[in-house]
Scaffold this motif. Sequence first.
Motif, mmCIF file in Angstrom:
data_model
loop_
_atom_site.group_PDB
_atom_site.id
_atom_site.type_symbol
_atom_site.label_atom_id
_atom_site.label_comp_id
_atom_site.label_asym_id
_atom_site.label_seq_id
_atom_site.Cartn_x
_atom_site.Cartn_y
_atom_site.Cartn_z
ATOM 1 N N PHE A 50 6.046 43.858 40.882
ATOM 2 C CA PHE A 50 6.022 44.279 42.278
ATOM 3 C C PHE A 50 6.082 45.788 42.306
ATOM 4 C CE2 PHE A 50 8.291 45.711 46.079
ATOM 5 C CZ PHE A 50 7.582 45.080 47.081
ATOM 6 N N GLY A 51 5.112 46.416 42.948
ATOM 7 C CA GLY A 51 5.108 47.867 42.973
ATOM 8 C C GLY A 51 4.139 48.412 43.989
ATOM 9 N N LEU A 52 3.827 49.700 43.864
ATOM 10 C CA LEU A 52 2.986 50.376 44.850
ATOM 11 C C LEU A 52 1.570 50.638 44.361
ATOM 12 C CD1 LEU A 52 5.462 53.080 46.162
ATOM 13 C CD2 LEU A 52 4.813 50.951 47.281
ATOM 14 N N ASP A 53 1.204 50.180 43.159
ATOM 15 C CA ASP A 53 -0.117 50.567 42.696
ATOM 16 C C ASP A 53 -1.204 49.771 43.394
ATOM 17 O OD1 ASP A 53 -0.720 48.186 41.341
ATOM 18 O OD2 ASP A 53 0.189 48.871 39.483
ATOM 19 N N ARG A 54 -2.426 50.125 43.103
ATOM 20 C CA ARG A 54 -3.551 49.584 43.869
ATOM 21 C C ARG A 54 -3.714 48.078 43.700
ATOM 22 N NH1 ARG A 54 -8.552 52.667 41.849
ATOM 23 N NH2 ARG A 54 -7.025 54.355 41.752
ATOM 24 N N ARG A 55 -3.227 47.499 42.623
ATOM 25 C CA ARG A 55 -3.363 46.061 42.425
ATOM 26 C C ARG A 55 -2.348 45.277 43.234
ATOM 27 N NH1 ARG A 55 -3.181 48.462 37.677
ATOM 28 N NH2 ARG A 55 -1.051 47.764 37.323
ATOM 29 N N LYS A 56 -1.268 45.932 43.688
ATOM 30 C CA LYS A 56 -0.155 45.202 44.281
ATOM 31 C C LYS A 56 0.053 45.518 45.741
ATOM 32 C CE LYS A 56 1.793 46.205 39.811
ATOM 33 N NZ LYS A 56 2.695 47.135 39.146
ATOM 34 N N LEU A 57 -0.324 46.741 46.163
ATOM 35 C CA LEU A 57 0.040 47.181 47.495
ATOM 36 C C LEU A 57 -0.852 46.615 48.579
ATOM 37 C CD1 LEU A 57 1.823 48.964 49.249
ATOM 38 C CD2 LEU A 57 0.278 50.879 48.778
ATOM 39 N N PHE A 58 -2.151 46.532 48.328
ATOM 40 C CA PHE A 58 -3.088 46.214 49.398
ATOM 41 C C PHE A 58 -3.660 44.802 49.310
ATOM 42 C CE2 PHE A 58 -3.157 50.812 48.948
ATOM 43 C CZ PHE A 58 -2.851 51.177 50.235
ATOM 44 N N HIS A 59 -3.270 44.054 48.308
ATOM 45 C CA HIS A 59 -3.831 42.724 48.154
ATOM 46 C C HIS A 59 -2.706 41.705 48.016
ATOM 47 C CE1 HIS A 59 -7.878 44.322 47.572
ATOM 48 N NE2 HIS A 59 -7.364 45.196 46.731
ATOM 49 N N ALA A 60 -2.928 40.544 48.624
ATOM 50 C CA ALA A 60 -2.045 39.421 48.332
ATOM 51 C C ALA A 60 -2.301 39.011 46.887
ATOM 52 C CB ALA A 60 -2.344 38.259 49.277
ATOM 53 N N PRO A 61 -1.307 38.409 46.215
ATOM 54 C CA PRO A 61 -1.512 37.986 44.833
ATOM 55 C C PRO A 61 -2.756 37.112 44.723
ATOM 56 C CG PRO A 61 0.785 37.767 45.442
ATOM 57 C CD PRO A 61 0.049 38.109 46.692
ATOM 58 N N SER A 62 -3.627 37.424 43.780
ATOM 59 C CA SER A 62 -4.871 36.686 43.626
ATOM 60 C C SER A 62 -4.645 35.448 42.766
ATOM 61 C CB SER A 62 -5.922 37.587 42.981
ATOM 62 O OG SER A 62 -5.573 37.833 41.625
ATOM 63 N N PRO A 63 -5.601 34.516 42.811
ATOM 64 C CA PRO A 63 -5.487 33.337 41.936
ATOM 65 C C PRO A 63 -5.392 33.715 40.470
ATOM 66 C CG PRO A 63 -7.178 32.995 43.608
ATOM 67 C CD PRO A 63 -6.758 34.431 43.713
ATOM 68 N N GLU A 64 -5.952 34.876 40.104
ATOM 69 C CA GLU A 64 -5.954 35.274 38.706
ATOM 70 C C GLU A 64 -4.539 35.451 38.163
ATOM 71 O OE1 GLU A 64 -7.543 35.826 35.104
ATOM 72 O OE2 GLU A 64 -8.602 35.221 36.931
ATOM 73 N N HIS A 65 -3.575 35.826 39.029
ATOM 74 C CA HIS A 65 -2.200 35.979 38.545
ATOM 75 C C HIS A 65 -1.680 34.662 37.971
ATOM 76 C CE1 HIS A 65 2.114 36.473 38.344
ATOM 77 N NE2 HIS A 65 2.242 35.478 39.195
ATOM 78 N N LYS A 66 -1.806 33.581 38.733
ATOM 79 C CA LYS A 66 -1.289 32.301 38.242
ATOM 80 C C LYS A 66 -2.097 31.799 37.051
ATOM 81 C CE LYS A 66 1.113 30.511 42.299
ATOM 82 N NZ LYS A 66 1.218 29.424 43.300
ATOM 83 N N LEU A 67 -3.396 32.061 37.060
ATOM 84 C CA LEU A 67 -4.200 31.670 35.908
ATOM 85 C C LEU A 67 -3.743 32.403 34.659
ATOM 86 C CD1 LEU A 67 -7.745 31.522 37.551
ATOM 87 C CD2 LEU A 67 -6.448 29.585 36.626
ATOM 88 N N ARG A 68 -3.388 33.679 34.801
ATOM 89 C CA ARG A 68 -2.874 34.435 33.644
ATOM 90 C C ARG A 68 -1.546 33.882 33.159
ATOM 91 N NH1 ARG A 68 -4.703 39.109 36.524
ATOM 92 N NH2 ARG A 68 -2.573 39.455 37.260
ATOM 93 N N CYS A 69 -0.799 33.247 34.046
ATOM 94 C CA CYS A 69 0.464 32.615 33.639
ATOM 95 C C CYS A 69 0.227 31.267 32.969
ATOM 96 C CB CYS A 69 1.367 32.405 34.866
ATOM 97 S SG CYS A 69 1.967 33.916 35.643
#
Length: 403
Positions: free
Chosen positions: A256-275
């Motif tokens: 969780f942070g302020l960078d471009r991957r986290k601030l302006f987008h809801a978590p993408s499906p790719e996050h859970k797929l990476r898990c």
Amino acid sequence: MSDRRDSDNPRWKSALLGLADPAERGYDAVKRRLSGRFDRDDPVQILPYRGFGTSERALLSGRVLQNEPVGAAGEKDSVWKNLGNMWKRFESDEVPHARLRAGFRGWSGEVVADEEGYFRIEARPAAPPEPGRLWHDLDLELLDPAYPGVRATGSVLVPPQDAEFGVISDIDDTVVETGVTKRLVMARTVFLGNARTRLPFKGVAAFYDALCQGVTPGCNNPIFFVSSSPWNLYDLLIEFMELQSIPRGPLLLRDFGLDRRKLFHAPSPEHKLRCIRPILDLYSHLRFILIGDSGEQDPEIYRQVVREYPGRILAIYIRRIGTALGRDDRVLELAKEIRDEGVPMLLVPDTEAAAVHAADSGWIRWAKVPEVHEEKVKDETAPSPTEVALKTDAGAGPSSGPS
């Protein structure tokens, strides 16, 4: 032509994204400067997250922080104390680039944390796991002369070779009620509640326990939890699951942070797929049951898992939540798509319906279904998490303040 400067305007959004990374670096620098001035007495600690592995390879991640620990939740904690504890979780003072030594069953190695204090260890144990033991210790030590004697012990799950299958479950609105499809309800639950005020979905503990026990006496099927919740909530989720007697398993959350991957987008499906992918890759001999809800993108994510790992998924249980127009139809379309691949995807109203299907399929014992029903009835009499979170003790108010 109107010049709408909001997050939907591509040009404006691009400009904001360009500012996100330096904004986070600037924020972290200021925070570290203030921490050095005001938080010098806060202890440095290693926070290992539950890992998982086999007799040949183990994965464990964690974080190094300089923080005052958040204590266990009390039954009479006010909303103000809960809010103060939540602030502590998100106002974390990471120790960037910390060096650590790790030891695990005859293996030792060193790792360096990233700028936000996160580290990841991949161990290659030399000694075999102890027979009959599911969880194994991984020793950690901070290699920094400024913080001598900082140690911690992590836990690594090593499933038995005779496990019948594995389970991968979502958390938010699958295990615990958060109201993720209703942002205000979710905010109240997250920020004003604690591990004791949060409520599980009806019968979930009994159902997951039945899955972990399987049908063979003495069976220990592994369970894994994946979520788009931030790592800042790790301790709260662990405490909640222990209080609710939900089977113990690794949790895989997100940064969780302020960078471009986290601030302006809801978590993408790719996050859970990476898990999920590392779990299926590591336990290539196991088939899995996937559990989620219809509120967000679990059905689509799990459909992708079936496509990438043919023959590895036994079933998918999707708990129906919300009344979004056409959402049920979309889930049923996905279920039809994968039916020809031999994978049932069920849109179920509750865990009891899933338990009945699991028993009928031979994955849990029929004797466990009444236990799931009894627990579901008991859970249905409990107040909603929002009602519990907003309930304060007589005389509690702003004057009590967070402690």
